[in-house]
Motif scaffolding. Structure first.
Motif, PDB file in Angstrom:
ATOM      1  N   ASP A 139    -102.906  -5.535  14.322  1.00 40.78           N
ATOM      2  CA  ASP A 139    -104.031  -4.598  14.324  1.00 40.78           C
ATOM      3  C   ASP A 139    -105.357  -5.353  14.319  1.00 40.78           C
ATOM      4  OD1 ASP A 139    -102.301  -2.456  14.348  1.00 40.78           O
ATOM      5  OD2 ASP A 139    -102.398  -2.112  12.185  1.00 40.78           O
ATOM      6  N   THR A 140    -105.413  -6.446  13.558  1.00 44.87           N
ATOM      7  CA  THR A 140    -106.636  -7.252  13.525  1.00 44.87           C
ATOM      8  C   THR A 140    -106.924  -7.856  14.893  1.00 44.87           C
ATOM      9  OG1 THR A 140    -106.329  -7.770  11.184  1.00 44.87           O
ATOM     10  CG2 THR A 140    -107.764  -9.228  12.445  1.00 44.87           C
ATOM     11  N   ASP A 141    -105.872  -8.360  15.566  1.00 45.97           N
ATOM     12  CA  ASP A 141    -106.039  -8.903  16.919  1.00 45.97           C
ATOM     13  C   ASP A 141    -106.631  -7.845  17.843  1.00 45.97           C
ATOM     14  OD1 ASP A 141    -104.817 -11.277  16.109  1.00 45.97           O
ATOM     15  OD2 ASP A 141    -102.839 -10.651  16.799  1.00 45.97           O
ATOM     16  N   ARG A 142    -106.114  -6.646  17.760  1.00 44.86           N
ATOM     17  CA  ARG A 142    -106.565  -5.572  18.642  1.00 44.86           C
ATOM     18  C   ARG A 142    -108.027  -5.211  18.373  1.00 44.86           C
ATOM     19  NH1 ARG A 142    -102.452  -2.369  21.131  1.00 44.86           N
ATOM     20  NH2 ARG A 142    -100.415  -3.385  20.950  1.00 44.86           N
ATOM     21  N   GLN A 143    -108.428  -5.279  17.124  1.00 47.75           N
ATOM     22  CA  GLN A 143    -109.826  -5.014  16.778  1.00 47.75           C
ATOM     23  C   GLN A 143    -110.741  -6.085  17.367  1.00 47.75           C
ATOM     24  OE1 GLN A 143    -109.848  -4.745  12.499  1.00 47.75           O
ATOM     25  NE2 GLN A 143    -108.542  -2.909  12.468  1.00 47.75           N
ATOM     26  N   ILE A 144    -110.295  -7.338  17.286  1.00 39.23           N
ATOM     27  CA  ILE A 144    -111.081  -8.442  17.861  1.00 39.23           C
ATOM     28  C   ILE A 144    -111.174  -8.291  19.371  1.00 39.23           C
ATOM     29  CG2 ILE A 144    -111.091 -10.933  18.288  1.00 39.23           C
ATOM     30  CD1 ILE A 144    -109.854 -11.269  15.487  1.00 39.23           C
TER      31      ILE A 144
ATOM     32  N   ALA B 232    -110.919  -5.565  21.139  1.00 39.88           N
ATOM     33  CA  ALA B 232    -111.767  -4.411  21.454  1.00 39.88           C
ATOM     34  C   ALA B 232    -113.243  -4.774  21.359  1.00 39.88           C
ATOM     35  CB  ALA B 232    -111.433  -3.253  20.520  1.00 39.88           C
ATOM     36  N   ALA B 233    -113.586  -5.537  20.325  1.00 46.60           N
ATOM     37  CA  ALA B 233    -114.993  -5.900  20.106  1.00 46.60           C
ATOM     38  C   ALA B 233    -115.499  -6.885  21.144  1.00 46.60           C
ATOM     39  CB  ALA B 233    -115.156  -6.474  18.704  1.00 46.60           C
TER      40      ALA B 233
ATOM     41  N   ASN C   3    -113.066  -3.041  24.689  1.00 42.72           N
ATOM     42  CA  ASN C   3    -111.932  -2.134  24.492  1.00 42.72           C
ATOM     43  C   ASN C   3    -110.951  -2.162  25.664  1.00 42.72           C
ATOM     44  OD1 ASN C   3    -110.525  -0.292  22.899  1.00 42.72           O
ATOM     45  ND2 ASN C   3    -111.423   1.470  23.948  1.00 42.72           N
TER      46      ASN C   3
END
Length: 345
Positions: free
Chosen positions: A112-117, A119-120, A124
């Motif tokens: 989930d953290t990877d996906r947030q990075i 996206a930022a 996205n």
């Protein structure tokens, strides 16, 4: 008082007892130096990997990509282990092209953290789950999902396949022109790689050493047997020993048809187990590119694989392949150079 073990009165072994002494059994002495070399090399690689991660972390301080739905897709298969190098790879290429949007194939390990990075930093991006890619009748695994997914995507977009261990270091006018011309391209596997007929490629190697040798690498094996591959949909089939780590697939094409037909033929020649080995996807990528209209083989003096022979001063794009990725400091230096060129957010 008993004599100290290190005192002069301690009993010393007779000289004859020490003669021929070795800390290793006789059978191990010959392999001692190679074994130590392997240990030293492994420790050196671990240190270099750690140093590279530290250098690559600075990419998190660079400006995010602003994607555009303009007909270009930068596509990669990644996982959590290569998140930072991938950001360097995709940001450095996008900075030179100034166009495109990002699509990612998740190898199943993104957090989930990877996906947030992601996206930022990448606007996205669309992330596809590897389990959602149907590979039949081709093999599963060994990055076949990557090739087949991009062949599906190219129906409406020009798709560039980009490995995470690549760094763009300068202008890439050949790539920009290929996109405008809707012309497929590939990084050469060797400096002298060229388009050859199936018969010409097969004649370069010996059947017994490759095609009929179960221990031979799958790429060499099927290249040796290309003259026995039948592809009715291609009038005069060609092959190029390219590198799937960086390849562009022109918009349109016939989807998976050629890849699937070639995979069936290769499996017929080599058997399912051999054909499913690592490297079969790259051969198939080479087949697809070689049989495109007027494919571009990138000039090797500007677009190259790193073989621990230095990076030319005018290198535009470097693929730091696994075997030599952490030889010397070239990958670390290139990463720092690319990040510096991106500026700070």
């Amino acid at each position: 008082m008993p004599a100290s073990p290190i005192s002069g009165s301690a009993k010393r072994p007779e000289r004859t007892q020490m003669r021929g002494f070795s800390p290793l059994p006789m059978g191990c002495r010959a392999c001692y130096c190679p074994a130590m070399n392997r240990i030293v090399n492994k420790l050196n690689r671990l240190w270099k990997e750690r140093a590279h991660r530290a250098a690559a972390r600075a990419v998190l301080d660079t400006p995010p990509i602003v994607p555009a739905d303009d007909g270009l897709v930068l596509f990669s298969m990644i996982g959590t282990r290569v998140l930072l190098p991938y950001l360097v790879a995709v940001k450095s290429l996008h900075a030179q092209l100034g166009k495109g949007r990002i699509v990612i194939l998740d190898d199943g390990t993104l957090t989930d953290t990877d996906r947030q990075i992601l996206a930022a930093h990448l606007g996205n991006p669309h992330i596809v789950a590897i389990a959602d890619i149907d590979t039949a009748p081709c093999p599963r695994g060994q990055v076949w999902e990557r090739l087949l997914a991009l062949l599906d995507m190219r129906a409406g977009d020009y798709v560039i396949q980009l490995d995470s261990d690549t760094v763009t270091l300068g202008d890439v006018p050949e790539i920009a022109a290929a996109i405008v011309q809707n012309r497929s391209f590939t990084l050469r596997g060797d400096p002298d790689s060229e388009l050859l007929s199936f018969a010409e490629m097969a004649a370069k190697s010996d059947d017994d050493a490759f095609l009929y040798n179960p221990a031979a690498h799958v790429q060499g094996a099927i290249e040796c047997g290309l003259d026995r591959v039948s592809l009715p949909m291609v009038t005069n089939p060609h092959y190029v020993r390219g590198c799937a780590g960086f390849a562009g697939f022109a918009r349109g094409g016939d989807g998976r048809a050629l890849a699937e037909a070639f995979s069936r033929e290769a499996e017929r020649l080599l058997g399912a187990e051999r054909w499913a080995r690592w490297g079969s996807e790259q051969v198939t990528s080479n087949i697809v590119i070689a049989n495109e209209p007027d494919p571009l083989l990138l000039p090797y003096d500007h677009y190259l694989n790193f073989w621990d022979e230095g990076v030319p001063a005018d290198a535009r794009f470097v693929h730091f392949i696994g075997s030599y990725r952490f030889s010397g400091n070239a990958y670390i230096d290139a990463t720092r150079t690319a990040i510096a060129a991106l500026g700070r957010a």
